[in-house]
Write a protein that holds these residues in place. Structure first.
Motif, PDB file in Angstrom:
ATOM      1  N   ILE A  20      91.946 -30.246   0.064  1.00 49.65           N
ATOM      2  CA  ILE A  20      90.641 -30.716   0.564  1.00 49.65           C
ATOM      3  C   ILE A  20      89.541 -30.215  -0.351  1.00 49.65           C
ATOM      4  O   ILE A  20      88.670 -30.971  -0.793  1.00 49.65           O
ATOM      5  N   ARG A  21      89.553 -28.915  -0.651  1.00 46.31           N
ATOM      6  CA  ARG A  21      88.523 -28.305  -1.485  1.00 46.31           C
ATOM      7  C   ARG A  21      88.467 -28.975  -2.850  1.00 46.31           C
ATOM      8  O   ARG A  21      87.404 -29.368  -3.320  1.00 46.31           O
ATOM      9  N   ALA A  22      89.628 -29.149  -3.475  1.00 49.20           N
ATOM     10  CA  ALA A  22      89.670 -29.726  -4.821  1.00 49.20           C
ATOM     11  C   ALA A  22      89.195 -31.179  -4.821  1.00 49.20           C
ATOM     12  O   ALA A  22      88.446 -31.587  -5.720  1.00 49.20           O
ATOM     13  N   GLN A  23      89.623 -31.950  -3.840  1.00 55.13           N
ATOM     14  CA  GLN A  23      89.229 -33.360  -3.802  1.00 55.13           C
ATOM     15  C   GLN A  23      87.730 -33.506  -3.549  1.00 55.13           C
ATOM     16  O   GLN A  23      87.056 -34.307  -4.200  1.00 55.13           O
ATOM     17  N   LEU A  24      87.208 -32.729  -2.593  1.00 48.98           N
ATOM     18  CA  LEU A  24      85.766 -32.805  -2.331  1.00 48.98           C
ATOM     19  C   LEU A  24      84.971 -32.289  -3.525  1.00 48.98           C
ATOM     20  O   LEU A  24      83.948 -32.878  -3.893  1.00 48.98           O
ATOM     21  N   ALA A  25      85.424 -31.211  -4.156  1.00 53.17           N
ATOM     22  CA  ALA A  25      84.731 -30.681  -5.327  1.00 53.17           C
ATOM     23  C   ALA A  25      84.676 -31.734  -6.431  1.00 53.17           C
ATOM     24  O   ALA A  25      83.637 -31.922  -7.074  1.00 53.17           O
ATOM     25  N   ALA A  26      85.790 -32.432  -6.635  1.00 58.59           N
ATOM     26  CA  ALA A  26      85.824 -33.473  -7.664  1.00 58.59           C
ATOM     27  C   ALA A  26      84.870 -34.618  -7.318  1.00 58.59           C
ATOM     28  O   ALA A  26      84.156 -35.129  -8.187  1.00 58.59           O
ATOM     29  N   LEU A  27      84.838 -35.019  -6.059  1.00 58.77           N
ATOM     30  CA  LEU A  27      83.938 -36.092  -5.638  1.00 58.77           C
ATOM     31  C   LEU A  27      82.479 -35.682  -5.787  1.00 58.77           C
ATOM     32  O   LEU A  27      81.627 -36.498  -6.159  1.00 58.77           O
ATOM     33  N   ILE A  28      82.185 -34.425  -5.505  1.00 63.51           N
ATOM     34  CA  ILE A  28      80.811 -33.935  -5.597  1.00 63.51           C
ATOM     35  C   ILE A  28      80.390 -33.781  -7.058  1.00 63.51           C
ATOM     36  O   ILE A  28      79.330 -34.263  -7.455  1.00 63.51           O
ATOM     37  N   THR A  29      81.210 -33.113  -7.865  1.00 68.70           N
ATOM     38  CA  THR A  29      80.813 -32.874  -9.259  1.00 68.70           C
ATOM     39  C   THR A  29      80.789 -34.153 -10.090  1.00 68.70           C
ATOM     40  O   THR A  29      80.054 -34.229 -11.066  1.00 68.70           O
ATOM     41  N   SER A  30      81.568 -35.154  -9.682  1.00 69.18           N
ATOM     42  CA  SER A  30      81.514 -36.443 -10.381  1.00 69.18           C
ATOM     43  C   SER A  30      80.390 -37.316  -9.834  1.00 69.18           C
ATOM     44  O   SER A  30      80.180 -38.425 -10.310  1.00 69.18           O
ATOM     45  N   ARG A  31      79.732 -36.801  -8.811  1.00 78.63           N
ATOM     46  CA  ARG A  31      78.602 -37.471  -8.150  1.00 78.63           C
ATOM     47  C   ARG A  31      79.006 -38.728  -7.388  1.00 78.63           C
ATOM     48  O   ARG A  31      78.183 -39.572  -7.083  1.00 78.63           O
ATOM     49  N   ARG A  32      80.309 -38.859  -7.091  1.00 80.87           N
ATOM     50  CA  ARG A  32      80.739 -39.959  -6.222  1.00 80.87           C
ATOM     51  C   ARG A  32      80.266 -39.693  -4.803  1.00 80.87           C
ATOM     52  O   ARG A  32      80.117 -40.619  -4.013  1.00 80.87           O
ATOM     53  N   LEU A  33      80.084 -38.419  -4.467  1.00 72.82           N
ATOM     54  CA  LEU A  33      79.399 -38.038  -3.224  1.00 72.82           C
ATOM     55  C   LEU A  33      78.034 -37.529  -3.658  1.00 72.82           C
ATOM     56  O   LEU A  33      77.929 -36.467  -4.273  1.00 72.82           O
ATOM     57  N   PRO A  34      76.985 -38.269  -3.378  1.00 78.32           N
ATOM     58  CA  PRO A  34      75.662 -37.895  -3.876  1.00 78.32           C
ATOM     59  C   PRO A  34      75.044 -36.740  -3.089  1.00 78.32           C
ATOM     60  O   PRO A  34      75.436 -36.441  -1.962  1.00 78.32           O
ATOM     61  N   GLU A  35      74.065 -36.128  -3.721  1.00 75.35           N
ATOM     62  CA  GLU A  35      73.310 -35.054  -3.083  1.00 75.35           C
ATOM     63  C   GLU A  35      72.766 -35.530  -1.742  1.00 75.35           C
ATOM     64  O   GLU A  35      72.267 -36.644  -1.618  1.00 75.35           O
ATOM     65  N   GLY A  36      72.915 -34.683  -0.733  1.00 73.27           N
ATOM     66  CA  GLY A  36      72.404 -34.999   0.595  1.00 73.27           C
ATOM     67  C   GLY A  36      73.372 -35.770   1.474  1.00 73.27           C
ATOM     68  O   GLY A  36      73.141 -35.922   2.675  1.00 73.27           O
ATOM     69  N   GLU A  37      74.450 -36.278   0.896  1.00 73.31           N
ATOM     70  CA  GLU A  37      75.450 -37.023   1.672  1.00 73.31           C
ATOM     71  C   GLU A  37      76.010 -36.126   2.773  1.00 73.31           C
ATOM     72  O   GLU A  37      76.394 -34.990   2.526  1.00 73.31           O
ATOM     73  N   ARG A  38      76.047 -36.652   3.967  1.00 75.17           N
ATOM     74  CA  ARG A  38      76.573 -35.883   5.093  1.00 75.17           C
ATOM     75  C   ARG A  38      78.092 -35.970   5.126  1.00 75.17           C
ATOM     76  O   ARG A  38      78.654 -37.067   5.038  1.00 75.17           O
ATOM     77  N   LEU A  39      78.740 -34.828   5.261  1.00 75.49           N
ATOM     78  CA  LEU A  39      80.200 -34.768   5.357  1.00 75.49           C
ATOM     79  C   LEU A  39      80.599 -34.777   6.830  1.00 75.49           C
ATOM     80  O   LEU A  39      79.803 -34.408   7.698  1.00 75.49           O
ATOM     81  N   PRO A  40      81.823 -35.162   7.117  1.00 75.32           N
ATOM     82  CA  PRO A  40      82.276 -35.127   8.510  1.00 75.32           C
ATOM     83  C   PRO A  40      82.268 -33.685   9.026  1.00 75.32           C
ATOM     84  O   PRO A  40      82.383 -32.733   8.251  1.00 75.32           O
ATOM     85  N   THR A  41      82.172 -33.554  10.327  1.00 75.95           N
ATOM     86  CA  THR A  41      82.269 -32.216  10.908  1.00 75.95           C
ATOM     87  C   THR A  41      83.673 -31.676  10.654  1.00 75.95           C
ATOM     88  O   THR A  41      84.601 -32.440  10.367  1.00 75.95           O
ATOM     89  N   VAL A  42      83.813 -30.384  10.770  1.00 78.41           N
ATOM     90  CA  VAL A  42      85.120 -29.754  10.597  1.00 78.41           C
ATOM     91  C   VAL A  42      86.125 -30.386  11.552  1.00 78.41           C
ATOM     92  O   VAL A  42      87.228 -30.767  11.158  1.00 78.41           O
ATOM     93  N   ARG A  43      85.735 -30.512  12.806  1.00 78.62           N
ATOM     94  CA  ARG A  43      86.651 -31.081  13.806  1.00 78.62           C
ATOM     95  C   ARG A  43      87.011 -32.531  13.506  1.00 78.62           C
ATOM     96  O   ARG A  43      88.155 -32.942  13.663  1.00 78.62           O
ATOM     97  N   GLN A  44      86.019 -33.309  13.058  1.00 71.02           N
ATOM     98  CA  GLN A  44      86.283 -34.722  12.775  1.00 71.02           C
ATOM     99  C   GLN A  44      87.231 -34.874  11.589  1.00 71.02           C
ATOM    100  O   GLN A  44      88.191 -35.632  11.649  1.00 71.02           O
ATOM    101  N   LEU A  45      86.971 -34.142  10.501  1.00 67.83           N
ATOM    102  CA  LEU A  45      87.841 -34.258   9.336  1.00 67.83           C
ATOM    103  C   LEU A  45      89.242 -33.737   9.649  1.00 67.83           C
ATOM    104  O   LEU A  45      90.241 -34.339   9.235  1.00 67.83           O
TER     105      LEU A  45
END
Length: 127
Positions: A20-45
């Motif tokens: 999870i950490r690696a995939q989200l980090a890759a999405l964030i650093t590649s900017r596929r998840l833009p600044e301010g994008e809301r992530l699912p809650t812990v329970r939802q994910l």
């Protein structure tokens, strides 16, 4: 978070929280998840992935420690603003992606040379 999907490989030697950490980090650093994008809650994910909430919480804690996300009560968890030096790819995410490619290509019967040629062709097609 609409769009990119997190996938967990239960047969992988990499723990689910690290996937999870690696995939989200890759999405964030590649900017596929833009600044301010809301992530699912812990329970939802956790429910979406069929994992324990503590697993997702650990991934989120590590992402927050790396200043990739911010969590605030009432505001949720969002992608943090990245410094310009944060655009380098996450080596762990790249290694995991390469491992998945090699595994899937091997299932198709590709040997090492065929895999390398496929990657070279894909690189040649980049803009």
């Amino acid at each position: 978070m609409s769009g990119p999907i997190i996938r967990i490989d239960t047969s992988s030697h990499v723990p689910p929280y690290e996937q999870i950490r690696a995939q989200l980090a890759a999405l964030i650093t590649s900017r596929r998840l833009p600044e301010g994008e809301r992530l699912p809650t812990v329970r939802q994910l956790a429910a979406d992935l069929g994992l324990a909430p503590g697993t997702v919480a650990r991934a989120y804690r590590e992402l927050e420690a790396a200043s990739l996300i911010t969590s605030r009560r009432g505001a949720g968890t969002r992608v943090a603003s990245l410094p310009s030096s944060a655009t380098a790819p996450d080596p762990t995410a790249l290694a995991e992606l390469a491992r998945r490619f090699v595994t899937e290509a091997g299932k198709l019967g590709a040997d090492r040379e065929i895999m390398l040629e496929a990657v070279r062709k894909a690189l040649d097609q980049l803009p």
